[in-house]
Design an enzyme around this catalytic site. Structure first.
Site, PDB file in Angstrom:
ATOM      1  N   SER A 192     -10.116   5.383  -5.342  1.00 58.66           N
ATOM      2  CA  SER A 192     -11.070   6.469  -5.559  1.00 58.66           C
ATOM      3  C   SER A 192     -10.573   7.515  -6.544  1.00 58.66           C
ATOM      4  O   SER A 192     -11.332   8.013  -7.380  1.00 58.66           O
ATOM      5  CB  SER A 192     -11.421   7.125  -4.223  1.00 58.66           C
ATOM      6  OG  SER A 192     -10.254   7.658  -3.603  1.00 58.66           O
ATOM      7  N   TYR A 206     -14.713   0.729  -7.665  1.00 59.91           N
ATOM      8  CA  TYR A 206     -15.988   1.445  -7.592  1.00 59.91           C
ATOM      9  C   TYR A 206     -16.759   1.316  -8.904  1.00 59.91           C
ATOM     10  O   TYR A 206     -17.919   1.711  -8.977  1.00 59.91           O
ATOM     11  CB  TYR A 206     -15.732   2.918  -7.250  1.00 59.91           C
ATOM     12  CG  TYR A 206     -14.997   3.073  -5.941  1.00 59.91           C
ATOM     13  CD1 TYR A 206     -15.680   3.019  -4.734  1.00 59.91           C
ATOM     14  CD2 TYR A 206     -13.609   3.232  -5.907  1.00 59.91           C
ATOM     15  CE1 TYR A 206     -15.008   3.128  -3.527  1.00 59.91           C
ATOM     16  CE2 TYR A 206     -12.930   3.330  -4.700  1.00 59.91           C
ATOM     17  CZ  TYR A 206     -13.630   3.277  -3.522  1.00 59.91           C
ATOM     18  OH  TYR A 206     -12.957   3.366  -2.332  1.00 59.91           O
ATOM     19  N   GLU A 208       7.702  -6.769   1.657  1.00 58.88           N
ATOM     20  CA  GLU A 208       6.439  -6.698   2.393  1.00 58.88           C
ATOM     21  C   GLU A 208       5.583  -7.939   2.130  1.00 58.88           C
ATOM     22  O   GLU A 208       4.996  -8.515   3.056  1.00 58.88           O
ATOM     23  CB  GLU A 208       5.661  -5.438   1.987  1.00 58.88           C
ATOM     24  CG  GLU A 208       6.282  -4.130   2.434  1.00 58.88           C
ATOM     25  CD  GLU A 208       5.995  -3.815   3.890  1.00 58.88           C
ATOM     26  OE1 GLU A 208       5.412  -4.665   4.592  1.00 58.88           O
ATOM     27  OE2 GLU A 208       6.364  -2.708   4.331  1.00 58.88           O
ATOM     28  N   LYS A 262      -2.150  -1.537  -3.715  1.00 60.45           N
ATOM     29  CA  LYS A 262      -2.996  -0.338  -3.695  1.00 60.45           C
ATOM     30  C   LYS A 262      -2.104   0.894  -3.801  1.00 60.45           C
ATOM     31  O   LYS A 262      -1.152   1.016  -3.022  1.00 60.45           O
ATOM     32  CB  LYS A 262      -3.808  -0.297  -2.397  1.00 60.45           C
ATOM     33  CG  LYS A 262      -4.727   0.915  -2.279  1.00 60.45           C
ATOM     34  CD  LYS A 262      -5.483   0.911  -0.958  1.00 60.45           C
ATOM     35  CE  LYS A 262      -6.399   2.137  -0.872  1.00 60.45           C
ATOM     36  NZ  LYS A 262      -7.125   2.184   0.407  1.00 60.45           N
ATOM     37  N   LYS A 306       1.344   9.952   5.940  1.00 60.11           N
ATOM     38  CA  LYS A 306       1.429   8.522   6.248  1.00 60.11           C
ATOM     39  C   LYS A 306       2.688   7.878   5.677  1.00 60.11           C
ATOM     40  O   LYS A 306       2.760   6.663   5.517  1.00 60.11           O
ATOM     41  CB  LYS A 306       0.177   7.810   5.730  1.00 60.11           C
ATOM     42  CG  LYS A 306      -1.115   8.332   6.349  1.00 60.11           C
ATOM     43  CD  LYS A 306      -2.315   7.463   6.013  1.00 60.11           C
ATOM     44  CE  LYS A 306      -3.563   7.965   6.729  1.00 60.11           C
ATOM     45  NZ  LYS A 306      -4.721   7.047   6.575  1.00 60.11           N
ATOM     46  N   ARG A 322     -10.805   9.658   1.244  1.00 57.25           N
ATOM     47  CA  ARG A 322     -10.674  10.333   2.541  1.00 57.25           C
ATOM     48  C   ARG A 322     -11.755  11.378   2.727  1.00 57.25           C
ATOM     49  O   ARG A 322     -12.204  11.628   3.847  1.00 57.25           O
ATOM     50  CB  ARG A 322      -9.275  10.934   2.664  1.00 57.25           C
ATOM     51  CG  ARG A 322      -8.204   9.862   2.806  1.00 57.25           C
ATOM     52  CD  ARG A 322      -6.801  10.413   2.831  1.00 57.25           C
ATOM     53  NE  ARG A 322      -5.814   9.345   2.960  1.00 57.25           N
ATOM     54  CZ  ARG A 322      -4.513   9.500   2.792  1.00 57.25           C
ATOM     55  NH1 ARG A 322      -4.023  10.699   2.507  1.00 57.25           N
ATOM     56  NH2 ARG A 322      -3.688   8.475   2.915  1.00 57.25           N
ATOM     57  N   LYS A 325       0.855  -1.184   0.000  1.00 54.73           N
ATOM     58  CA  LYS A 325       0.000   0.000   0.000  1.00 54.73           C
ATOM     59  C   LYS A 325       0.895   1.238   0.000  1.00 54.73           C
ATOM     60  O   LYS A 325       1.668   1.454   0.937  1.00 54.73           O
ATOM     61  CB  LYS A 325      -0.928   0.008   1.211  1.00 54.73           C
ATOM     62  CG  LYS A 325      -1.877   1.206   1.232  1.00 54.73           C
ATOM     63  CD  LYS A 325      -2.813   1.136   2.431  1.00 54.73           C
ATOM     64  CE  LYS A 325      -3.755   2.327   2.471  1.00 54.73           C
ATOM     65  NZ  LYS A 325      -4.673   2.272   3.622  1.00 54.73           N
TER      66      LYS A 325
END
Length: 323
Positions: free
Chosen positions: A273, A312, A232, A247, A216, A204, A194
């Site tokens: 998004s 979506y 990871e 992502k 982040k 968000r 991610k």
């Protein structure tokens, strides 16, 4: 002899016969936004066609999706500020919005598969995926909260928990917590790679979950790195992940391909998004054909190696098959 690849493109039947990548509703998980209240359906301004639903209207939305053949969903909660605190305690409230939404969906649609989000940011007064102390995101202390959250979701009826926090060691910790409480059958879809991406903005906005301070970048991955994604993924596999996610999707097709080539686990990709919003915004202005751009984008993700696509566009794609 001259090779002529165009021979295989002469008719639609030929093109369909030699088509290498195909899409179906079985490839998709449809993300959904859940809010408090009753009879609520509020469109997300930055995501045309996508709404926030109260639990009752959410059932109607899922029913319409099931009728189209969509059977996998990823609900995300929009938590009011009054319920947020430093330790995200609302995240493991067995009578909270999220747990109630999960229970109600599984009661009405026992056949669907629910992928639930394990992350502190929707519930945190700091807006981060971990506990914040002196501007530092604490890793191991945050794992305790994530374990409680995953357990509460499993108890409510989650089929697969999906940790999206990027804390080190969270897959192993969650697996131990679930197993110790008898939830060995609940799967873990790890957000293995991610990235700290600019493409999360509309999400968000939908959940009001942006960090109150800082960013982040100390826990989400650097967009410049690819080998780190393999590290990871290897760690998450060793800790017990059942599937791996990349992502965002479109800017990281190379990462999807790299994980596909190195792992036999199912690979998921989140068509996020911002990627959705860009297509919608350009289509609204008449700059592109929105449906064709949707299909091309989804095909590229599948072609790169994703077995599962969170998007979506899932409902819109399913509707396009009915035309």
């Amino acid at each position: 002899m001259i090779r002529r690849p165009r021979r295989n493109r002469q008719t639609e039947v030929l093109r369909n016969l030699v088509q290498e990548t195909t899409l179906s509703v079985n490839d998709f998980i449809f993300p959904l936004f859940v809010i408090e209240g009753q009879n609520q359906r509020v469109e997300v301004a930055s995501m045309p066609g996508i709404s926030r639903f109260s639990i009752d209207t959410l059932q109607e939305e899922i029913a319409s999706c099931v009728d189209l053949g969509i059977k996998a969903f990823a609900p995300f909660p929009s938590i009011p500020e009054r319920l947020k605190d430093k330790y995200a305690t609302e995240s493991h409230n067995p009578d909270g919005l999220y747990a109630n939404a999960i229970r109600e969906i599984k009661r009405n649609f026992p056949e669907v598969v629910l992928f639930t989000d394990v992350a502190m940011d929707p519930y945190s007064s700091d807006g981060h995926d971990g506990i914040v102390e002196n501007d530092e995101i604490l890793n191991d202390e945050s794992l305790e909260v994530l374990g409680k959250m995953a357990l509460a979701q499993a108890q409510a009826g989650a089929d697969v928990v999906a940790p999206s926090d990027m804390m080190d060691g969270r897959i192993g910790h969650i697996r131990r917590v679930l197993d110790e409480h008898g939830y060995q059958k609940v799967g873990i879809m790890s957000y293995a790679a991610k990235y700290a991406s600019a493409f999360y903005g509309p999400f968000r906005d939908a959940l009001s979950s942006a960090p109150k301070k800082g960013d982040k970048k100390t826990y989400q991955m650097d967009p410049a790195n690819s080998r780190e994604a393999l590290v990871e993924a290897e760690l998450d596999i060793a800790e017990g992940a059942d599937s791996l996610m990349v992502k965002p999707a479109l800017a990281y097709l190379d990462i999807i391909k790299a994980l596909r080539e190195r792992s036999n686990l199912p690979i998921a990709a989140y068509n996020v998004s911002g990627e959705y919003a860009m297509v919608k915004a350009a289509a609204e202005r008449g700059w592109i054909d929105g449906e064709k751009a949707m299909l091309e984008s989804l095909l590229s993700i599948k072609r790169a190696g994703a077995d599962i696509i969170l998007t979506y566009f899932a409902k819109e794609f399913a509707q396009s098959l009915k035309k």
